[in-house]
Design a protein around this motif. Structure first.
Motif, PDB file in Angstrom:
ATOM      1  N   GLU A 104       0.815  -1.213   0.000  1.00  0.00           N
ATOM      2  CA  GLU A 104       0.000   0.000   0.000  1.00  0.00           C
ATOM      3  C   GLU A 104       0.856   1.274   0.000  1.00  0.00           C
ATOM      4  N   ASN A 105       2.156   1.125   0.273  1.00  0.00           N
ATOM      5  CA  ASN A 105       3.059   2.277   0.266  1.00  0.00           C
ATOM      6  C   ASN A 105       3.791   2.443  -1.061  1.00  0.00           C
ATOM      7  N   PHE A 106       3.603   1.526  -1.989  1.00  0.00           N
ATOM      8  CA  PHE A 106       4.292   1.598  -3.272  1.00  0.00           C
ATOM      9  C   PHE A 106       3.707   2.731  -4.120  1.00  0.00           C
ATOM     10  N   TYR A 107       4.563   3.424  -4.865  1.00  0.00           N
ATOM     11  CA  TYR A 107       4.174   4.396  -5.891  1.00  0.00           C
ATOM     12  C   TYR A 107       3.340   5.553  -5.331  1.00  0.00           C
ATOM     13  N   GLN A 108       3.587   5.942  -4.090  1.00  0.00           N
ATOM     14  CA  GLN A 108       2.771   6.978  -3.464  1.00  0.00           C
ATOM     15  C   GLN A 108       3.347   8.380  -3.613  1.00  0.00           C
ATOM     16  N   THR A 109       4.589   8.512  -4.090  1.00  0.00           N
ATOM     17  CA  THR A 109       5.173   9.838  -4.275  1.00  0.00           C
ATOM     18  C   THR A 109       4.695  10.427  -5.602  1.00  0.00           C
ATOM     19  N   GLU A 110       4.853  11.738  -5.726  1.00  0.00           N
ATOM     20  CA  GLU A 110       4.403  12.413  -6.949  1.00  0.00           C
ATOM     21  C   GLU A 110       5.145  11.893  -8.166  1.00  0.00           C
ATOM     22  N   LYS A 111       6.458  11.737  -8.028  1.00  0.00           N
ATOM     23  CA  LYS A 111       7.267  11.190  -9.115  1.00  0.00           C
ATOM     24  C   LYS A 111       7.680   9.777  -8.753  1.00  0.00           C
ATOM     25  N   THR A 112       7.173   8.825  -9.500  1.00  0.00           N
ATOM     26  CA  THR A 112       7.427   7.412  -9.243  1.00  0.00           C
ATOM     27  C   THR A 112       7.356   6.696 -10.587  1.00  0.00           C
ATOM     28  N   ASN A 113       7.508   5.399 -10.594  1.00  0.00           N
ATOM     29  CA  ASN A 113       7.350   4.639 -11.833  1.00  0.00           C
ATOM     30  C   ASN A 113       5.853   4.457 -12.068  1.00  0.00           C
ATOM     31  N   HIS A 114       5.253   5.439 -12.697  1.00  0.00           N
ATOM     32  CA  HIS A 114       3.802   5.410 -12.887  1.00  0.00           C
ATOM     33  C   HIS A 114       3.373   4.320 -13.855  1.00  0.00           C
TER      34      HIS A 114
END
Length: 397
Positions: free
Chosen positions: A336-346
């Motif tokens: 649930e904490n994966f990909y939570q930042t603005e810049k991530t591997n979308h």
């Protein structure tokens, strides 16, 4: 954890020291062949499969009926394959079966509409279909693939989105001992939603997520590429996040569990590099290094065995953008904490949001998980395989 990168590319030697499948004891030898059953749920009445890999270092194809074809070395590059190795699939709802012998570094291609074209280079070396070269005769076709290795130790098969998303595949594996496992893969018609989400993300952050979409000649979505194939377009996209990671571990330690004989190692940033207590050091990775997981400080060539255990865990945490906030890698990781930042591997985020069980590789080390944690690998494996069923779903809803 069995690395997709190591297993798919190698022979039985790649398994040295690695635990085997829960389906069969390590002392067991696999059968000489397994049954491959391909179910056509694509909606197309014209579909084909191709099974190709390496056997004793030589390329081999499995033909309709289970016969094998070893293409000879040609006199010139890009010589068309001399024999038709297409396995015709039945109409919608039907299942086509073929026996597959041991091979490694192998793929099962499926295509609808028309047959694929394969070439052979001197060696011989098979020229696989390209989704990066618009001049490749397969570029405009609707094709997808699953990867597998079948050796004396086990059959390992995975659905992968490391290269691209196209027509979804599902895996099902039954064993001679009566066990079974499955990976549902993306749902039918998932591509259009993925492409729409990539366009939406591009509008949000100005990054070239929309450039990952490839179109057919009639304007339909054909596939969505992984971001590392457009890494130059992303420039220094991850630079700010990497700076935050380096700042965090300039003042506090990072622990990485190698989940192998080296146990846990700790690191701290000093003199601009991440220094581990075992002597391994990592310079700041670039955006391209993060997206590929295999360049700069993450390059595997010449790396020590312990470094090869550290690299996947750092690369996974950077793609998921959890490294800054979780100093206990990968044991403190929570999906649930994966990909939570603005810049991530979308790209990876968008793919995983649509996977019903969160299983499937969206980058090379997407199988990294905490000890005893959930399986993200999108793989099925067994030491006593009986039947592998691949279901080809429709590209569009």
């Amino acid at each position: 954890m069995i690395s997709r990168r190591a297993f798919i590319g190698g022979s039985a030697a790649a398994l040295a020291g690695v635990a085997l499948s829960r389906f069969a004891p390590a002392s067991a030898a696999t059968p000489e062949t397994f049954n491959l059953a391909i179910r056509n749920e694509s909606g197309s009445g014209t579909a084909y499969a191709y099974v190709t890999g390496l056997s004793d270092g030589k390329p081999v194809f499995v033909k309709e009926g289970g016969a094998t074809y070893f293409p000879p070395s040609p006199g010139a590059p890009t010589t068309p394959l001399a024999e038709d190795c297409a396995i015709p699939l039945g109409g919608p709802g039907s299942t086509t079966s073929v026996r597959v012998p041991r091979m490694y570094g192998a793929r099962i291609y499926v295509v609808t509409g028309e047959k694929m074209t394969f070439f052979v280079n001197p060696g011989p070396n098979v020229v696989h279909p390209s989704f990066l070269n618009p001049d490749d005769p397969n570029y405009q076709l609707d094709w997808s693939f699953a990867e597998f290795t079948f050796n004396e130790a086990e059959l390992f098969v995975n659905v992968s989105y490391v290269d691209f998303v196209a027509a979804p595949l599902a895996l099902g594996l039954t064993t001679l001992s009566g066990a079974s496992d499955s990976v549902p893969g993306l749902p039918a018609g998932a591509l259009d939603g993925i492409c729409a989400a990539l366009e939406e993300q591009a509008a949000k952050d100005g990054a070239p997520w929309g450039k990952l979409i490839q179109k057919a000649g009639d304007g339909r979505n054909l596939r969505a590429m992984s971001a590392h194939y457009q890494s130059a377009e992303f420039g220094d996209y991850f630079a700010g996040y990497v700076d935050e990671v380096w700042a965090k571990y300039s003042g506090s330690p990072l622990t990485v569990d190698t989940q192998a004989s080296w146990g846990k190692v700790t690191a701290q940033v000093a003199d601009g590099v991440l220094k581990f207590d075992n002597g391994e050091t990592f310079a700041k990775p670039s955006t391209a290094d993060i997206l590929s997981c295999d360049s700069g400080p993450f390059a595997l060539d010449g790396a020590s065995d312990v470094r090869k255990a550290i690299i996947p865990r750092l690369a996974a945490a950077l793609n998921r953008t959890t490294l800054r906030d979780n100093a206990d890698q990968p044991n403190g990781e929570k999906p649930e904490n994966f990909y939570q930042t603005e810049k991530t591997n979308h790209y990876a985020r968008i793919v995983h949001e649509r996977l019903p069980d969160n299983r499937g590789y969206a980058f090379p080390y997407d199988d990294v998980t905490s000890t005893g944690g959930p399986d993200f690998s999108g793989a099925v494996r067994a030491g006593d395989p009986d039947t592998l069923t691949i279901t080809l779903k429709s590209l569009h809803s």
